[in-house]
Design a protein around this motif. Structure first.
Motif, PDB file in Angstrom:
ATOM      1  N   VAL A 381     -21.314  -7.804 -36.212  1.00 15.28           N
ATOM      2  CA  VAL A 381     -20.938  -6.514 -35.751  1.00 15.28           C
ATOM      3  C   VAL A 381     -21.947  -5.785 -35.019  1.00 15.28           C
ATOM      4  O   VAL A 381     -22.046  -5.637 -33.220  1.00 15.28           O
ATOM      5  CB  VAL A 381     -20.087  -5.819 -36.267  1.00 15.28           C
ATOM      6  N   HIS A 382     -23.032  -5.341 -35.720  1.00 10.03           N
ATOM      7  CA  HIS A 382     -24.489  -4.750 -35.203  1.00 10.03           C
ATOM      8  C   HIS A 382     -23.702  -3.605 -34.310  1.00 10.03           C
ATOM      9  O   HIS A 382     -24.363  -3.552 -32.886  1.00 10.03           O
ATOM     10  CB  HIS A 382     -24.937  -5.546 -34.472  1.00 10.03           C
ATOM     11  N   ASP A 383     -22.962  -2.624 -34.706  1.00 12.09           N
ATOM     12  CA  ASP A 383     -22.735  -1.481 -33.882  1.00 12.09           C
ATOM     13  C   ASP A 383     -21.920  -1.791 -32.842  1.00 12.09           C
ATOM     14  O   ASP A 383     -21.484  -0.668 -31.906  1.00 12.09           O
ATOM     15  CB  ASP A 383     -24.053  -0.559 -33.510  1.00 12.09           C
ATOM     16  N   SER A 384     -21.484  -2.831 -32.303  1.00  8.68           N
ATOM     17  CA  SER A 384     -20.596  -3.044 -31.376  1.00  8.68           C
ATOM     18  C   SER A 384     -19.356  -3.962 -31.659  1.00  8.68           C
ATOM     19  O   SER A 384     -19.249  -5.042 -31.544  1.00  8.68           O
ATOM     20  CB  SER A 384     -21.146  -3.677 -30.094  1.00  8.68           C
ATOM     21  N   PRO A 385     -18.540  -3.245 -32.273  1.00 10.89           N
ATOM     22  CA  PRO A 385     -17.390  -3.829 -32.922  1.00 10.89           C
ATOM     23  C   PRO A 385     -16.510  -4.687 -31.951  1.00 10.89           C
ATOM     24  O   PRO A 385     -16.440  -4.043 -30.838  1.00 10.89           O
ATOM     25  CB  PRO A 385     -16.368  -2.794 -33.385  1.00 10.89           C
ATOM     26  N   PRO A 386     -15.902  -5.815 -32.096  1.00  9.03           N
ATOM     27  CA  PRO A 386     -15.182  -6.737 -31.330  1.00  9.03           C
ATOM     28  C   PRO A 386     -13.872  -5.839 -31.074  1.00  9.03           C
ATOM     29  O   PRO A 386     -13.340  -5.236 -31.760  1.00  9.03           O
ATOM     30  CB  PRO A 386     -14.894  -7.964 -32.324  1.00  9.03           C
ATOM     31  N   ASP A 387     -13.617  -5.928 -29.608  1.00  8.15           N
ATOM     32  CA  ASP A 387     -12.287  -5.231 -29.381  1.00  8.15           C
ATOM     33  C   ASP A 387     -10.968  -5.869 -29.848  1.00  8.15           C
ATOM     34  O   ASP A 387     -11.025  -6.968 -30.445  1.00  8.15           O
ATOM     35  CB  ASP A 387     -12.166  -4.913 -27.635  1.00  8.15           C
ATOM     36  N   ALA A 388     -10.012  -5.280 -29.511  1.00 10.16           N
ATOM     37  CA  ALA A 388      -8.627  -5.693 -29.915  1.00 10.16           C
ATOM     38  C   ALA A 388      -8.409  -7.258 -29.684  1.00 10.16           C
ATOM     39  O   ALA A 388      -8.160  -7.927 -30.436  1.00 10.16           O
ATOM     40  CB  ALA A 388      -7.431  -4.831 -29.639  1.00 10.16           C
ATOM     41  N   SER A 389      -8.695  -7.355 -28.528  1.00  9.67           N
ATOM     42  CA  SER A 389      -8.282  -8.812 -28.073  1.00  9.67           C
ATOM     43  C   SER A 389      -9.311  -9.747 -28.595  1.00  9.67           C
ATOM     44  O   SER A 389      -8.933 -11.013 -28.909  1.00  9.67           O
ATOM     45  CB  SER A 389      -8.150  -8.834 -26.562  1.00  9.67           C
ATOM     46  N   GLU A 390     -10.482  -9.429 -28.538  1.00 10.37           N
ATOM     47  CA  GLU A 390     -11.465 -10.462 -29.202  1.00 10.37           C
ATOM     48  C   GLU A 390     -11.045 -10.806 -30.850  1.00 10.37           C
ATOM     49  O   GLU A 390     -11.198 -11.864 -31.164  1.00 10.37           O
ATOM     50  CB  GLU A 390     -13.012  -9.668 -29.360  1.00 10.37           C
ATOM     51  N   GLN A 391     -10.485  -9.703 -31.449  1.00 10.73           N
ATOM     52  CA  GLN A 391     -10.549  -9.737 -32.804  1.00 10.73           C
ATOM     53  C   GLN A 391      -9.224 -10.584 -32.858  1.00 10.73           C
ATOM     54  O   GLN A 391      -8.980 -11.401 -34.088  1.00 10.73           O
ATOM     55  CB  GLN A 391      -9.685  -8.289 -33.607  1.00 10.73           C
ATOM     56  N   SER A 392      -8.043 -10.437 -32.145  1.00  9.57           N
ATOM     57  CA  SER A 392      -6.844 -11.224 -32.111  1.00  9.57           C
ATOM     58  C   SER A 392      -7.081 -12.802 -31.805  1.00  9.57           C
ATOM     59  O   SER A 392      -6.850 -13.689 -32.482  1.00  9.57           O
ATOM     60  CB  SER A 392      -5.803 -10.695 -31.018  1.00  9.57           C
ATOM     61  N   VAL A 393      -8.205 -12.969 -30.888  1.00  4.00           N
ATOM     62  CA  VAL A 393      -8.531 -14.328 -30.555  1.00  4.00           C
ATOM     63  C   VAL A 393      -9.403 -15.007 -31.822  1.00  4.00           C
ATOM     64  O   VAL A 393      -9.243 -16.050 -32.170  1.00  4.00           O
ATOM     65  CB  VAL A 393      -9.404 -14.577 -29.107  1.00  4.00           C
TER      66      VAL A 393
END
Lengths: 655, 234
Positions: A381-393
């Motif tokens: 993650v390193h301070d740039s959390p994956p966005d919602a669609s990244e998380q969903s994929v």
């Protein structure tokens, strides 16, 4: 309300996620509703173009709402689209959703649709669903906010585009005016320029400014009196107004078009990664292959470092680290361990961006299918959390891989059971056949020895010698049988039991020939070794046994005094051994069955000839286990040729 | 010369009987032990010439017996193994056994092994350990000059082939395991070294071929190792 639809496993309740502070309340309510119906909860987030411009606070709220939904046991889903109610309705349709829980003021920003509430439009799209409206006063959902800062580079390039479009449009306008074209043509040129500006620039302000300036320029440069802001024609004020309105509409449409295009491209790329994952997973068979597909796809998709903890029999293994290009932050195995173990034990997400061990560097997903966990995947993650669609994929790729792992495990288990059953059947048959076949030589040995003990003195020397040699031969036969049984027992334990070493084929043949030297006294043996050294990777003991069995057969069937030939040769990367005899040969109708277990040439049940069919069957399974093949053919004018081949092995000499 | 004394260690009475009768009819003296404890006691008190050791003993692992004996004696040990698996033989050879017999064995085989071992024993007693020249049949190795001859002709050997030949010669009559040989030659027993060993041994043999007794000079024990046989002069 009748939610218990027939034929459904359970009721599925959908709740929409947003960054609103009251969304948590809606989620809690949805959870209670789902519990009341004993159904499952699905939390849906619709990613709109405005999402990209969401403020950090809103993102944080959205993430905490997502975590909440997940903690309550909801299944997280993300869809991408511009039209929120349409996306929700579509999702509900394809996913068999029976009820939707929604906050009343839960409208999403969008310039052209403020008239109807989200709920109204949703109902219009999907009238068959049940709706649960949760009042949601006093809070605003995220409204698209202006991005706090834009890079200087963007502004410069946008201005350049703007000015050059203006210049080109104006020059063309002068040209048209000079050629005597009507004003309408010039207006069109400016509208065309507007279209270009709205597509090529990054902000709609440019389009608005263009709309105003182009009207002014048209007024000043092309309407009489020229070079003033006055216009004599009575229709011009209307023209200006229409031009302004057209400019405004075009710019809005163009910008939406652009955003949609960008989003579809992104969605298409994610979709292609998911599809590609699917495709590769169908090819991957082993656990290792599946893990490597997972690592490949996720690093390609996210460009983030990855760590995979495979699990075997419920125990987490050592992590495998897949660093992304440019990620130099070392992975802290010991510190991250807690989150990994928690995720594995609870079958849930943990680590960065979640409520469980949020201080971690990585976000962990548990690879699981129902109650069985196959491992844990960590994403940097390193301070740039994956966005919602990244998380969903991410979740769907991880889910696909878990399923693949499950399938691999099931296939393996099924295969194991089948092998076990087959082994069991073989063993039972073997025992039966062996105990039957052992009796014959044992009877002879016991009888002969008994005669020698009780009335040996009264026999003449010739009779005695005959009895002695009968005992010896029967014992020898029994010994050969035991050797075969021992080899067979090692074979049925599976391929893993093979003790593979690199051996010279001719060494193994020599060993077999030495073993049979006594039996072959009455035959001539001619060996033709290959000109070069032929090495094979094999279990030496078993291959020697194969050669012994084949030679023993030849000795048994070929007439005394005839020649038995053994040739070794190389053919197409394989080492081939041929054993030829001048016996009666094998009739064609028996050639196929000769390698069957317990098949014995001639009368299969007769006791007269001891030829328990285990020898050739064993040869075949040994050779097959070594990746080779064994065949039988005719030797002219009569006799049999047994030929087996093994893959040739090359050796790098260590000088 | 005195009749050689053989110590038979075998827990199975009929087989012990079979071996004793065979030895007696072929002019050997023998003593017998039925378990490892007695075997070590007999070995220490009678100092036999050769020990015939069954690996499956009731009170101690046969390999353990070899290790104990080797701590104070270099008497040749021939192990007798009932298991068709090679690993226990290899383990016994690596622990210091000289040769092995697999059950069931024929009387001829037993006597042949005893003869080979006795020759080795006699050579060991006669040889000066610092003897710079090794002669076996038509093979001659001059350790000092690093040359090997077959029927008087000098052999052109690669360094590894020469090392192999010397190693076999120095342990003439003893079965050397692949592991032992590769460790002596390359310092490690990797799979690739064992495979290389096959090839070097085959080329070495080819070079020894001009000799009439070449085929018998180096024995291959498939799955176990190699041995140089002491060629008798008759």
């Amino acid at each position: 309300m009748d939610l218990q639809k027939t034929g459904k496993q359970s009721t599925r309740i959908l709740v929409c996620l947003s960054s609103s502070t009251s969304n948590a309340k809606v989620i809690h309510a949805a959870n209670k509703i789902a519990e009341a119906f004993q159904g499952t909860l699905v939390a849906l987030f619709v990613e709109t173009p405005a999402y990209a411009q969401m403020s950090d606070d809103d993102r944080k709220r959205l993430r905490s709402n997502m975590n909440l939904a997940e903690k309550l046991g909801a299944k997280l889903e993300t869809v991408t689209g511009d039209d929120v109610p349409y996306q929700i309705a579509e999702y509900a349709r394809v996913s068999d959703i029976s009820g939707i829980v929604i906050g009343q003021t839960n409208t999403v920003g969008g310039l052209l649709r403020r008239k109807k509430s989200l709920t109204d439009r949703l109902v219009a799209y999907a009238p068959d669903l049940d709706y649960f409206i949760i009042p949601d006063y006093g809070t605003k959902v995220y409204v698209a906010r202006k991005p706090a800062e834009r890079s200087r580079k963007n502004i410069l390039s946008d201005c350049a585009v703007f000015l050059s479009s203006m210049l080109v449009s104006t020059v063309i306008g002068f040209l048209f005016s000079h050629l005597g074209f009507t004003d309408a043509n010039i207006i069109m040129v400016y509208l065309l320029g507007l279209l270009a500006v709205s597509i090529l620039t990054t902000h709609r302000a440019y389009s608005m400014v263009w709309a105003v300036i182009s009207v002014l320029l048209f007024d000043i440069l092309f309407t009489t009196p020229r070079f003033t802001i006055y216009a004599y024609g009575t229709g011009y004020p209307v023209t200006f107004l229409i031009m302004l309105a057209a400019a405004f509409t075009i710019s809005t449409l163009a910008i939406r078009l652009k955003q949609n295009a960008g989003q579809s491209a992104k969605a298409a790329q994610r979709m292609s990664v998911v599809l590609e994952t699917d495709r590769q997973l169908t090819k991957a068979k082993s656990r290792e292959e599946i893990m490597s597909v997972l690592a490949d796809q996720l690093t390609r998709l996210l460009n983030r470092s990855l760590v995979i903890y495979p699990a075997e029999n419920g125990v987490l293994g050592d992590p495998v680290f897949y660093p992304a290009a440019g990620d130099t932050v070392p992975y802290r195995t010991n510190e991250e361990k807690q989150a990994v173990e928690w995720s594995f034990a609870h079958h849930k997400r943990a680590g960065a961006t979640t409520d469980v061990f949020p201080k971690m560097d990585y976000l962990y997903y548990c690879m699981r299918v129902q109650d069985h966990a196959y491992g844990v995947v960590g994403v940097a993650v390193h301070d740039s959390p994956p966005d919602a669609s990244e998380q969903s994929v991410l979740a769907s790729v991880v889910g696909e891989c878990s399923l693949a792992l499950e399938n691999a495990r099931n296939a393996r288990e099924k295969e194991e059971t089948m092998v076990l059953a087959e082994n069991e059947r073989l063993r039972a048959n073997l025992l039966r056949a062996v105990s039957h076949d052992l009796r014959t030589p044992l009877t002879s040995i016991m009888g002969n020895a008994d005669s020698l003990i009780t009335c040996g003195e009264t026999m003449d020397a010739g009779t005695r010698k005959q009895l002695y040699s009968d005992i010896y031969q029967d014992a020898q036969w029994l010994n050969g049988m035991v050797e075969n049984l021992l080899s067979a027992s090692r074979m049925t334990d599976g391929k893993l039991n093979l003790n593979m070493t690199t051996e010279l084929m001719d060494d193994m043949i020599t060993e077999a020939v030495n073993h049979l030297s006594r039996q072959m006294r009455n035959h001539t043996l001619r060996r033709t070794p290959a000109g070069e050294l032929l090495l094979v990777k094999a279990d030496a003991r078993l291959i020697v046994q194969v050669v012994i069995n084949l030679l023993d057969n030849a000795v048994k069937y070929a007439p005394e005094g005839s020649e038995i030939r053994i040739d070794t040769l190389e053919r197409n990367g394989e080492v081939v051994v041929r054993i030829e005899d001048d016996g009666p040969g094998i009739p064609d109708d028996q050639k196929e069955r000769i390698f069957d277990l317990f098949y014995s040439s001639g009368n299969p049940t007769g006791d007269s000839r001891r030829g328990l069919g285990i020898g050739l069957a064993l040869c075949q399974s040994i050779i097959r286990a070594h990746g080779g093949s064994i065949t039988v053919s005719d030797h002219l004018p009569h006799g049999a040729v047994f030929e087996f081949s093994l893959p040739r092995e090359e050796v790098n000499l260590n000088e | 010369m005195n009749k050689p004394l053989i110590l038979i260690v075998e827990d199975d009475a009929p087989i012990r009987n079979l071996i004793s009768v065979t030895l007696e009819t072929h002019e050997y003296r023998y003593i017998a032990a039925g378990n490892a404890g007695n075997a070590i006691l007999e070995a220490a008190s009678h100092n036999p010439d050769i020990m015939l050791l069954d690996l499956g003993l009731p009170d101690m692992d046969g390999v353990e017996v070899i290790r104990k004996i080797r701590s104070w004696s270099s008497m040749p040990i021939i192990v007798i193994s009932a298991r068709s698996d090679d690993t226990d033989k290899i383990e016994a050879l690596d622990a210091g056994a000289d040769d092995y017999l697999t059950k069931p064995f024929s009387v001829d085989e037993l006597l042949a092994r005893l003869r080979v071992t006795l020759r080795r024993l006699n050579q060991m007693r006669a040889d000066n350990p610092e003897n710079p020249v090794f002669v076996n049949g038509s093979l001659k190795i001059d350790f000092a000059s690093g040359c090997a001859y077959i029927s008087g002709e000098e052999l052109h050997l690669t360094p590894i082939e020469y090392k192999l030949l010397c190693l076999l010669a120095r342990n003439c009559g003893k079965v050397l395991t692949h592991k032992y040989i590769t460790q002596q030659i390359w310092g490690a027993s990797w799979e690739n070294n064992v495979a290389s060993l096959r090839v070097f041994m085959a080329t070495l043999r080819k070079k020894l071929e001009p000799s009439p007794d070449a085929a018998a000079l180096i024995q291959t024990h498939v799955g176990i190792g190699y041995r140089m046989i002491r060629i008798t002069d008759n």
